[in-house]
Design a protein around this motif. Structure first.
Motif, mmCIF file in Angstrom:
data_model
loop_
_atom_site.group_PDB
_atom_site.id
_atom_site.type_symbol
_atom_site.label_atom_id
_atom_site.label_comp_id
_atom_site.label_asym_id
_atom_site.label_seq_id
_atom_site.Cartn_x
_atom_site.Cartn_y
_atom_site.Cartn_z
ATOM 1 N N ARG A 99 -38.351 18.090 16.622
ATOM 2 C CA ARG A 99 -39.537 17.351 16.988
ATOM 3 C C ARG A 99 -39.742 16.098 16.152
ATOM 4 O O ARG A 99 -40.025 15.038 16.656
ATOM 5 C CB ARG A 99 -40.762 18.238 16.853
ATOM 6 N N GLN A 100 -39.557 16.268 14.856
ATOM 7 C CA GLN A 100 -39.885 15.163 13.969
ATOM 8 C C GLN A 100 -38.713 14.228 13.730
ATOM 9 O O GLN A 100 -38.878 13.186 13.112
ATOM 10 C CB GLN A 100 -40.366 15.709 12.618
ATOM 11 N N ILE A 187 -59.515 12.411 1.829
ATOM 12 C CA ILE A 187 -58.681 11.426 2.498
ATOM 13 C C ILE A 187 -59.331 10.049 2.493
ATOM 14 O O ILE A 187 -60.535 9.922 2.643
ATOM 15 C CB ILE A 187 -58.425 11.884 3.945
ATOM 16 N N ALA A 285 -56.368 24.689 6.247
ATOM 17 C CA ALA A 285 -55.647 23.459 6.583
ATOM 18 C C ALA A 285 -54.919 22.925 5.354
ATOM 19 O O ALA A 285 -54.972 21.749 5.041
ATOM 20 C CB ALA A 285 -56.601 22.406 7.132
ATOM 21 N N ARG A 291 -48.326 26.241 7.047
ATOM 22 C CA ARG A 291 -48.748 25.472 8.216
ATOM 23 C C ARG A 291 -47.543 24.934 8.972
ATOM 24 O O ARG A 291 -47.514 24.910 10.198
ATOM 25 C CB ARG A 291 -49.632 24.318 7.792
ATOM 26 N N GLU A 295 -46.713 25.478 12.884
ATOM 27 C CA GLU A 295 -46.413 24.379 13.804
ATOM 28 C C GLU A 295 -45.017 24.533 14.396
ATOM 29 O O GLU A 295 -44.820 24.338 15.598
ATOM 30 C CB GLU A 295 -46.509 23.030 13.069
ATOM 31 N N PRO C 43 -50.587 14.568 16.341
ATOM 32 C CA PRO C 43 -49.777 14.812 15.140
ATOM 33 C C PRO C 43 -49.022 13.554 14.751
ATOM 34 O O PRO C 43 -49.007 12.588 15.493
ATOM 35 C CB PRO C 43 -48.821 15.902 15.602
ATOM 36 N N GLU C 44 -48.394 13.594 13.596
ATOM 37 C CA GLU C 44 -47.622 12.445 13.137
ATOM 38 C C GLU C 44 -46.475 12.178 14.109
ATOM 39 O O GLU C 44 -45.768 13.092 14.491
ATOM 40 C CB GLU C 44 -47.062 12.741 11.748
ATOM 41 N N VAL C 231 -52.783 10.597 8.689
ATOM 42 C CA VAL C 231 -52.358 11.867 9.270
ATOM 43 C C VAL C 231 -53.290 12.957 8.756
ATOM 44 O O VAL C 231 -53.333 13.233 7.560
ATOM 45 C CB VAL C 231 -50.907 12.196 8.870
ATOM 46 N N ILE C 232 -54.091 13.527 9.643
ATOM 47 C CA ILE C 232 -54.997 14.609 9.245
ATOM 48 C C ILE C 232 -54.776 15.764 10.219
ATOM 49 O O ILE C 232 -55.324 15.766 11.317
ATOM 50 C CB ILE C 232 -56.472 14.159 9.283
ATOM 51 N N PRO C 233 -53.956 16.722 9.832
ATOM 52 C CA PRO C 233 -53.572 17.757 10.790
ATOM 53 C C PRO C 233 -54.716 18.688 11.175
ATOM 54 O O PRO C 233 -54.680 19.293 12.234
ATOM 55 C CB PRO C 233 -52.472 18.539 10.065
#
Lengths: 340, 278, 529
Positions: A99-100, A187, A285, A291, A295, C43-44, C231-233
């Motif tokens: 995916r990435q 953040i 989170a 996590r 995913e 998502p990213e 990016v904040i999942p």
């Protein structure tokens, strides 16, 4: 005299080297078996990852599917894929994320520190407070504070980790607003390294306590019974009869022996701790391996899943080793031998 | 009968038993207590407890939380007991073979057991349910797969202990076949520690099930406690009751089983009473 | 008059000689220059090159970096993009685009007609499945001068003019990509486009930092100095970031549906569901038309009557959306409202089932159907639970089956399913986003988002084929209206909702949503105050 000592020394070096070699061989074997097992499991499942990747673009056709399959080697025979996978594991190359489109090692590397911070803090927190509280409970065996500790640890032991986390969020974040409910750091705010560390620490409080709670309960009970048991041993009675001070007896003789079973169990629980981190990271989170696992499961990102499974198993093996070393370090018998 | 008597004098064990009986009664009486399907959207969404006739409030879709908890009892107990039975079967089989035969077989089996204990169990369970698909059978299989190693070790230890005993050797000398020896002489004497560990395994199985459901890997057709807490996570600011009550249900059930298990341990195995459960 | 309206005027007049319009003067009075926009990406994305990856996050950020010939208003009418004007020949086969002068790529090289032709005919036909279907229709692509692009089609294809938004036809630099493996080109990391913003830094797992492209051809744009995509999942953290003002803009599912009512009340935030018209996400209950009892249209009609769309909208999507009436979204072009509709009525549903002879057996059960829960998140799970309860009331037992994305995709695309739910985009024209789900020619095993239900009706096929090549909008409307009427009678799938997605933005932010692709737009005209 010198000659004899160095001879002994040499003998011990050889023994240690053999031990390390044996351990390393076992380590490699376990890694290979786990890799093969997880590969078989993941590949046995239905679902074509090429389709997922193509589907995510909103439109797909046969040409694109074929292209993706070729790009990721999904068109190769199964056994060849397994061989490729094992070869890569040995060379520390865990492949590319579907995916990435990034190396799996990079993805895991990015998330590893958060997980290590969380599990490490929780582990030390549980171990330290478990030993402390267990000792206190043992010294006050039968009194109300002992009973209270026993009841609390029984309740903690029966509590689902994710629920404890949510309840703490409810009380300490939603109601009282004391600590952040979710996330790893604030953040979008620039701060210096010290401020950032404090900020992360602030975010770490609830997840670490949630994860530590159940082990804290286990270690407290274990320490309590262990201290009581050791205190009844003959050599402690002898020490008392000799008129040694109570504090010294506890510190030098009882604790040192009583901690041993706790350390053993802590080592055995390492796997469960890492597993618990998956749930805690989901609740809070927390951007760690847990996590990422979640995913990757949803995305059926094979290479990432396989990599994670392997890395987490390795973490467990290393934790086992660490407690093993710790055990040898604490165990009075081992120390005595070395000194004598 | 002595055991029963001893257990009845075990206060925390009895407390656990009482809670457990209530939980089992809820499971049995669920269709009468809440005849309506727990999935039925019978109320206004997000009704708080004690409002509009809902004891514990309603969830995002207006489903009765109390009905969900009562029906969820069945799922948790079923999965807890079924996966433990499966784990006991695997564990006893592996442990018995290793302990009875010893030697190479013992080595191989114990290596495998060790391997399963090294792998983070919950992660293996996630991987299994995710790949096999979230259904009640697969959840049971996954939990059993990660729960058997301690039972295998325990059984092996018991078999090693009993193998050399006189009555076992006597039976072997009299020409009884291995299976007869195992089933007739060794196993009956190893049964009580297995029961104790088994009962505690039920508790941990319920916890694993709830964690899987919490992460969205439960059977989507079954109302389970973990699922309810999982669905409540995102709306925790709006509806605290959605996450609090199902969690209390898990807590009480697991606690009760642990208490009963400890009570059994104290009464069945007085020789290692209070030695902890690890 | 804001720029969008102005641009609409230009295009409506079919402008040919607007070359010398200085875009700076159309800036709304009082727009400030400078400032930083903080927003969210989740998502990213894997890469930022929209030509090789069309996932949502890629398109959102890529839209600032890559541009195409045209833009499309909220009403989906074309507006100038890289092309300042365009003409379509009367036979509907020749499209001529005039580019703005002085367009430059982020590496400083000029962008000309050659780059446009290279991107459409060489790159996108290779890498972009959705664009491929359109651009393979090009017979000839020519550049008579550096600012003129002429496409000649093999046959007329009306939606061609709707295929030049930046998500469908991004323009890449030919000098970078020519004779390379487009997917593996190292330049993909740098993402070189012509957009008002260029990539400065990408810290994986943390943020993507875009800064002003100084050589941007539209004078005065962009207004903003920089954009941070953070990016904040976690959904809860995203809401907090918006509340606290750490981010000034959210899009798509950044904010969970249940949080929308609460955040809408905050005084410093504006909320709009506009800006998704080009995608017009259409939610429906998919049924495998090959399998009994779903092969009987009365059964499908009964399902349509049994599902209370309003309750689904209110309880699961927190009011975000509009009940769908047919295959075409009312937000896009060629929607027909005068079709057979299915009100929520269990009686009508039961009668239809009785009619087809599907009588209730023991326990009132008429049939058992498996519903594959799409593994995309909680709302899908809730939808499955809702469908199970609703159909249970008319005697249809629904068994939910969960799984992961790969498993879902495989089962659905290989037709090994009975019922599921789906959310598909309409892409601005029925020929691009609607036909694909119902045309016989698009029944393709193993490929997702084709006609997976297996509906086949020669009359509908014919109407869709004719509408795609018809050259006037009136003719197309007539053909699409007929097709919609037939489809609404046959209900191959049960349309539930024209789903809305919330854009939240700080009130200081101006000109955020100006086109039918909303947050995917270039953001050149967005300003803080």
């Amino acid at each position: 005299m010198t000659h004899l000592a160095s001879g002994l020394q040499g003998h011990r070096v050889v023994a240690v080297a053999l031990g390390i070699l044996g351990w390393a061989a076992k380590f490699v074997a376990v890694v290979l078996v786990i890799s093969t097992m997880s590969f078989l499991l993941v590949r046995a499942a239905p679902g074509d990852p090429a389709q997922v990747m193509a589907g995510q673009t909103g439109a797909a056709d046969e040409k694109m599917l074929a292209q993706i399959r070729q790009e990721y080697g999904l068109d190769q025979p199964f056994i060849l894929q397994l061989a490729t996978h094992l070869k890569r594991v040995v060379t520390l190359d865990l492949g590319q994320s579907y995916r990435q489109r990034q190396p799996v090692t990079t993805l895991i590397g990015e998330r590893l520190p958060a997980t290590l911070l969380l599990t490490g803090t929780a582990f030390l927190l549980a171990l330290a407070s478990g030993i402390l509280l267990g000792t206190l409970a043992a010294l006050r065996a039968g009194r109300w504070s002992d009973t209270l500790l026993t009841v609390v640890s029984l309740i903690l032991y029966a509590m689902p980790v994710f629920w404890l986390g949510l309840m703490m969020v409810l009380v300490f974040s939603v109601q009282l607003g004391l600590v952040p409910a979710f996330g790893f750091q604030t953040i979008g705010v620039e701060m210096g390294p010290f401020g950032r560390a404090l900020d992360i620490g602030h975010h770490l409080i609830l997840p670490a306590i949630s994860l530590a709670a159940v082990y804290l309960a286990i270690y407290t009970r274990l320490m309590r019974s262990s201290v009581i048991e050791v205190a009844q041993q003959d050599y402690i009675k002898t020490a008392r009869a000799k008129g040694l001070a109570q504090g010294r007896i506890i510190a030098r003789h009882i604790l040192r022996n009583a901690i041993l079973p706790v350390v053993t169990v802590a080592g055995m629980q390492a796997g469960a701790l890492v597993g618990g981190a998956v749930v805690v990271e989901t609740v809070f989170a927390w951007p760690g391996l847990g996590r990422l696992t979640y995913e990757a499961v949803l995305q059926r990102d094979y290479p990432v899943l396989l990599g994670l499974f392997l890395v987490m198993s390795v973490i467990v093996i290393l934790l086992n080793l660490a407690t093993d070393v710790l055990y040898r370090f604490i165990d009075p018998r081992v120390t005595t031998q070395a000194a004598g | 009968m002595d055991t029963l008597k001893a257990f009845s004098r075990h206060p925390s064990g009895m407390l656990g038993l009482v809670i457990l009986i209530v939980v089992v009664a809820l499971a049995v009486l669920a269709p009468w207590l809440y005849p309506e399907d727990p999935w039925e959207m019978i109320g206004r969404p997000f009704a708080p407890p004690f409002s509009e006739g809902f004891l514990l409030g309603t969830d995002t879709l207006g489903r009765d939380v109390a009905a969900g908890i009562v029906h969820g009892t069945r799922v948790s107990l079923t999965i807890g007991v079924a996966s433990t039975l499966a784990a006991v079967c695997i564990g006893v089989l592996v442990g018995a073979m290793a302990g009875y035969w010893g030697g190479g077989i013992d080595d191989v089996l114990m290596r495998v057991t060790e391997l399963f204990q090294t792998i983070p169990g919950f992660i293996l369970a996630i991987l299994m349910v995710a790949t096999l698909g979230p259904s009640i059978v697969n959840v049971i299989i996954a939990i059993a797969t990660v729960s058997w190693p301690p039972l295998a070790r325990l059984t092996r230890a018991e078999f090693l202990r009993l193998r050399g005993r006189e009555f076992v050797q006597a039976a072997t000398c009299q020409g009884e076949r291995p299976l007869q020896v195992v089933l007739g002489h060794i196993l009956p004497n190893a049964v009580s520690p297995i029961i104790v560990t088994g009962s505690l395994t039920i508790a941990s199985a319920i916890l694993i099930e709830s964690a899987l459901s919490f992460m969205g890997l439960g059977d989507p057709n079954l109302m389970s406690w973990g699922f309810m807490v999982g669905a409540a996570r995102t709306v925790i600011r709006q509806a605290w009751w959605m996450s609090v009550f199902p969690g209390v249900a898990i807590l009480l059930t697991v606690l009760a089983i642990n208490l009963v298990g400890e009570g059994l341990n104290d009464t069945l195995n007085p020789r290692n009473a209070r030695a902890g459960r690890h | 008059m804001n720029r969008r309206e102005f641009a609409k005027l230009l295009s409506a007049a079919g402008v040919a000689g607007a070359t010398d319009i200085a875009w700076g003067v159309t800036r709304a009075v009082g727009q400030t220059r400078g400032g930083t926009l903080n927003t969210i990406i989740q998502p990213e994305p894997p890469v930022l090159v929209t030509a090789i990856n069309q996932q949502q996050p890629t398109l959102t950020i890529g839209g600032k970096i890559y541009e195409s010939l045209l833009r499309y208003g909220i009403d989906l009418k074309p507006m100038p993009g890289l092309a300042q004007s365009w003409t379509i020949s009367p036979d509907g086969k020749t499209y001529t685009f005039k580019l703005f002068p002085n367009i430059t790529f982020h590496d400083g090289k000029p962008c000309t007609a050659e780059d446009v032709i290279f991107s459409c005919t060489k790159v996108l036909t290779e890498t972009h499945a959705r664009a491929r279907g359109t651009f393979l229709r090009i017979e000839k692509a020519e550049a008579p001068d550096p600012l003129t692009v002429v496409f000649t089609l093999k046959e007329p294809f009306a939606p061609f003019i709707n295929s030049f938004d930046c998500t469908t036809a991004p323009v890449l630099p030919k000098h970078v990509y020519e004779n390379t493996d487009f997917r593996q080109n190292p330049a993909n990391a740098q993402a070189i486009g012509t957009g008002p913003f260029k990539l400065k830094e990408w810290v994986r797992g943390s943020h993507i930092h875009l800064v002003r492209h100084e050589g941007y051809y539209r004078q005065g744009e962009p207004h903003l100095d920089e954009i941070f995509y953070r990016v904040i999942p976690d959904a809860a953290s995203r809401s907090v970031a918006l509340e606290k003002g750490t981010v000034q803009l959210t899009q798509w599912t950044d904010v969970e549906f249940f949080d929308v009512p609460r955040l809408s009340k905050l005084p410093n935030l504006e909320m709009t569901t506009k800006g998704y018209e080009f995608f017009a996400p259409h939610l429906w209950i998919d049924m495998n038309n090959r399998v009994a009892p779903m092969n009987d249209k009365r059964f499908r009609q009964a399902v349509a009557h049994a599902l209370d769309k309003k309750a689904i909208k209110d309880r699961i999507y927190f009011g975000l959306g509009k009940e769908a009436t047919g295959p075409v979204s009312s937000k896009t072009r060629f929607y027909e409202k005068d079709v057979k509709t299915y009100d929520y009525s269990l009686d009508k549903a039961r009668r239809l089932l009785d009619d087809m002879g599907l009588k209730a057996g023991a326990g009132g059960k008429r049939a058992t159907i498996t519903f594959l829960v799409p593994p995309y998140g909680e709302s899908w799970q809730r939808l499955g639970e809702f469908v199970r309860q609703a159909l249970g009331r008319i005697g249809i037992e629904v068994v939910l089956q969960g799984g992961d994305i790969a498993g879902w995709g495989q089962k659905v695309s290989n037709w090994e399913y009975e019922m599921t739910a789906n959310l598909l985009y309409q892409f601005g024209d029925p020929a691009l986003g609607v036909t694909r789900s119902y045309a016989t020619s698009n029944i393709r095993k193993g490929v997702l988002f084709t006609n997976m239900a297996g509906y086949s009706n020669p009359a509908v096929d014919k109407l869709f084929d004719e509408a795609a090549v018809a050259t006037t909008d009136a003719k197309r409307q007539e053909l699409y209206s007929q097709a919609q009427k037939i489809l609404c009678e046959d209900v191959p799938v049960v349309w539930i909702l024209e789903q809305d997605f919330p854009n939240f933005y700080d009130k200081k932010l101006k000109n955020v949503i100006t086109t039918g692709i909303g947050v995917h737009e270039t953001f050149g005209s967005v300003s803080l105050g």
